[in-house]
Motif scaffolding. Structure first.
Motif, PDB file in Angstrom:
ATOM      1  N   THR A 178      28.119  -2.468-103.300  1.00 36.57           N
ATOM      2  CA  THR A 178      27.059  -1.661-102.698  1.00 36.57           C
ATOM      3  C   THR A 178      26.288  -0.826-103.720  1.00 36.57           C
ATOM      4  OG1 THR A 178      28.547   0.208-102.272  1.00 36.57           O
ATOM      5  CG2 THR A 178      28.389  -1.496-100.561  1.00 36.57           C
ATOM      6  N   GLY A 179      26.439  -1.123-105.005  1.00 32.90           N
ATOM      7  CA  GLY A 179      25.748  -0.346-106.024  1.00 32.90           C
ATOM      8  C   GLY A 179      24.242  -0.315-105.820  1.00 32.90           C
ATOM      9  N   LYS A 180      23.655   0.876-105.952  1.00 30.63           N
ATOM     10  CA  LYS A 180      22.205   1.073-105.830  1.00 30.63           C
ATOM     11  C   LYS A 180      21.645   0.576-104.498  1.00 30.63           C
ATOM     12  CE  LYS A 180      21.438   0.793-110.830  1.00 30.63           C
ATOM     13  NZ  LYS A 180      20.728   0.093-111.925  1.00 30.63           N
ATOM     14  N   SER A 181      22.491   0.538-103.477  1.00 29.88           N
ATOM     15  CA  SER A 181      22.054   0.024-102.166  1.00 29.88           C
ATOM     16  C   SER A 181      21.797   1.170-101.205  1.00 29.88           C
ATOM     17  CB  SER A 181      23.122  -0.891-101.569  1.00 29.88           C
ATOM     18  OG  SER A 181      23.414  -1.961-102.425  1.00 29.88           O
ATOM     19  N   THR A 182      20.936   0.921-100.237  1.00 31.26           N
ATOM     20  CA  THR A 182      20.746   1.860 -99.136  1.00 31.26           C
ATOM     21  C   THR A 182      21.722   1.506 -98.021  1.00 31.26           C
ATOM     22  OG1 THR A 182      19.109   0.489 -98.001  1.00 31.26           O
ATOM     23  CG2 THR A 182      18.295   2.005 -99.711  1.00 31.26           C
ATOM     24  N   LEU A 183      21.956   2.463 -97.121  1.00 29.84           N
ATOM     25  CA  LEU A 183      22.821   2.170 -95.975  1.00 29.84           C
ATOM     26  C   LEU A 183      22.219   1.054 -95.121  1.00 29.84           C
ATOM     27  CD1 LEU A 183      24.060   5.683 -94.784  1.00 29.84           C
ATOM     28  CD2 LEU A 183      25.390   3.879 -95.906  1.00 29.84           C
ATOM     29  N   CYS A 184      20.908   1.014 -95.055  1.00 25.15           N
ATOM     30  CA  CYS A 184      20.251  -0.053 -94.285  1.00 25.15           C
ATOM     31  C   CYS A 184      20.595  -1.420 -94.884  1.00 25.15           C
ATOM     32  CB  CYS A 184      18.750   0.170 -94.278  1.00 25.15           C
ATOM     33  SG  CYS A 184      17.828  -1.069 -93.333  1.00 25.15           S
ATOM     34  N   GLU A 185      20.532  -1.539 -96.219  1.00 24.14           N
ATOM     35  CA  GLU A 185      20.868  -2.810 -96.873  1.00 24.14           C
ATOM     36  C   GLU A 185      22.328  -3.175 -96.635  1.00 24.14           C
ATOM     37  OE1 GLU A 185      17.966  -3.192-100.745  1.00 24.14           O
ATOM     38  OE2 GLU A 185      19.595  -1.721-100.838  1.00 24.14           O
ATOM     39  N   ILE A 186      23.190  -2.171 -96.676  1.00 19.23           N
ATOM     40  CA  ILE A 186      24.621  -2.421 -96.467  1.00 19.23           C
ATOM     41  C   ILE A 186      24.873  -2.950 -95.057  1.00 19.23           C
ATOM     42  CG2 ILE A 186      26.897  -1.322 -96.318  1.00 19.23           C
ATOM     43  CD1 ILE A 186      25.907   0.633 -98.524  1.00 19.23           C
TER      44      ILE A 186
END
Length: 353
Positions: A159-167
């Motif tokens: 999840t590096g450099k990810s938004t919660l939406c992307e996750i």
């Protein structure tokens, strides 16, 4: 929240199990299989059963443009290099990858791979990978996540450099492709290695509770204490780069674990895990003798017929008289025999109506 155990090769990931330790040789060997052999041998000698690497067979995963990638060097300076050139030197043919996997197997190790193309998913399965890793850079590559999920292999998502939406989108894509998919999400602190106050290790447990999935750490720090701390707060997977002790500056080398550190690191992880113990071991229906408990003592000489109260009764170690936690039961009761000052007061000294 109780999460189901996940089998990854011969190891079990879940509550009460040793975290799965994943030394990632990835492309630290830059296509040199002799360097890879040395790293694999170090992993084998450390007693670990699984190694992490990658399938990178197509340089076109990066556009041929002037775009640059910046990484941190050991002296604290930054170096910028052409992104395509950086990847190009790490690319290997499928035959070379197969040779790498056979080398890993020859040491009795299992392997997990990062994949970057749809074709590499099939290749990973055919070569015997025990799980698939989705790199943080691919968290929005939903077709790759969907195809990986359909293999039935456990899926690690960084999840590096990810938004919660992307996750959430990545999780949804995986379950849409396979409702029985086995997911593990990795917290990856900011790179280049963030300072200690930006490691945010507690995000692992936040992720696990938020998603209802197991969570672990993708280590990005030059401080190995971050790995030890992640064990203590419940990381189920710990992934870290592994390179030679004398490795030249390159992408991710700054925060990679060095070969000479691996054995001690594995031992420390195991020791911390042992120290965590079993939370249920303290739950015991059998009352065990314990000298660290008090019982009733006559404060002064007491004669038969005396009514007990806190003026004439005190408490002493060990519990050879009526236990202190039973005071409410005997308070105000009458003694049926004499008790000398300083002596324990026992049940057979008390008149029970």
């Amino acid at each position: 929240m109780s999460l189901r155990d996940i089998c990854i090769g011969t190891q079990v990931l879940g509550e009460g199990h040793l975290p799965i330790i994943l030394p990632d040789i990835d492309m630290f060997f830059n296509g040199d299989l002799e360097i890879a052999r040395g790293l694999i041998e170090s992993v084998s000698k450390s007693g670990l059963r699984t190694i992490k690497t990658a399938i990178l067979e197509d340089p076109m995963v990066v556009f041929d443009t002037p775009a640059e990638e910046r990484y941190l060097c050991r002296d604290g300076s930054y170096k910028s290099v052409n992104y395509r050139s950086l990847i190009q030197k790490k690319v290997m043919t499928l035959d070379q990858h197969r040779e790498l996997f056979n080398l890993i197997k020859s040491y009795g190790l299992n392997f997990i791979v990062s994949v970057y193309t749809l074709e590499s998913v099939d290749f990973a399965v055919s070569e015997g990978a025990i799980a698939i890793k989705i790199a943080s850079s691919n968290i929005n590559f939903l077709p790759l996540i969907e195809k990986s999920a359909r293999t039935g292999l456990p899926l690690l998502i960084d999840t590096g450099k990810s938004t919660l939406c992307e996750i959430f989108e990545a999780r949804h894509a995986a379950y849409s492709a396979n409702q029985d998919v086995k997911l593990i999400f990795e917290h990856s602190p900011a790179a280049p290695p963030a300072p200690i106050e930006r490691q945010d290790l507690s995000f692992m447990n936040y992720l696990s509770n938020l998603l209802g999935e197991h969570a672990g750490l993708s280590h990005h720090s030059d401080d190995l204490l971050m790995i030890i701390a992640s064990v203590a707060i419940g990381a189920k997977v710990i992934e870290f780069g592994l390179c030679r002790d004398n490795e030249a500056d390159d992408q991710d080398v700054f925060h990679a674990v060095k070969e000479g550190q691996l054995m001690q690191l594995v031992e420390n992880i195991n020791r911390v895990n042992i120290a965590l113990g079993d939370p249920y071991s303290r739950i015991d229906n059998e009352v065990m003798p314990n000298n660290g408990r008090m019982s009733l003592r006559a404060k002064q000489g007491l004669i038969a017929g005396t009514r007990m109260n806190l003026e004439n009764v005190s408490f002493s170690f060990p519990p050879i008289g009526i236990p202190a936690n039973e005071w409410a039961r005997v308070q105000g009761k009458i003694l049926k025999r004499n008790v000398q000052a300083g002596m324990p007061i026992c049940n057979n000294d008390v008149e029970y109506e």
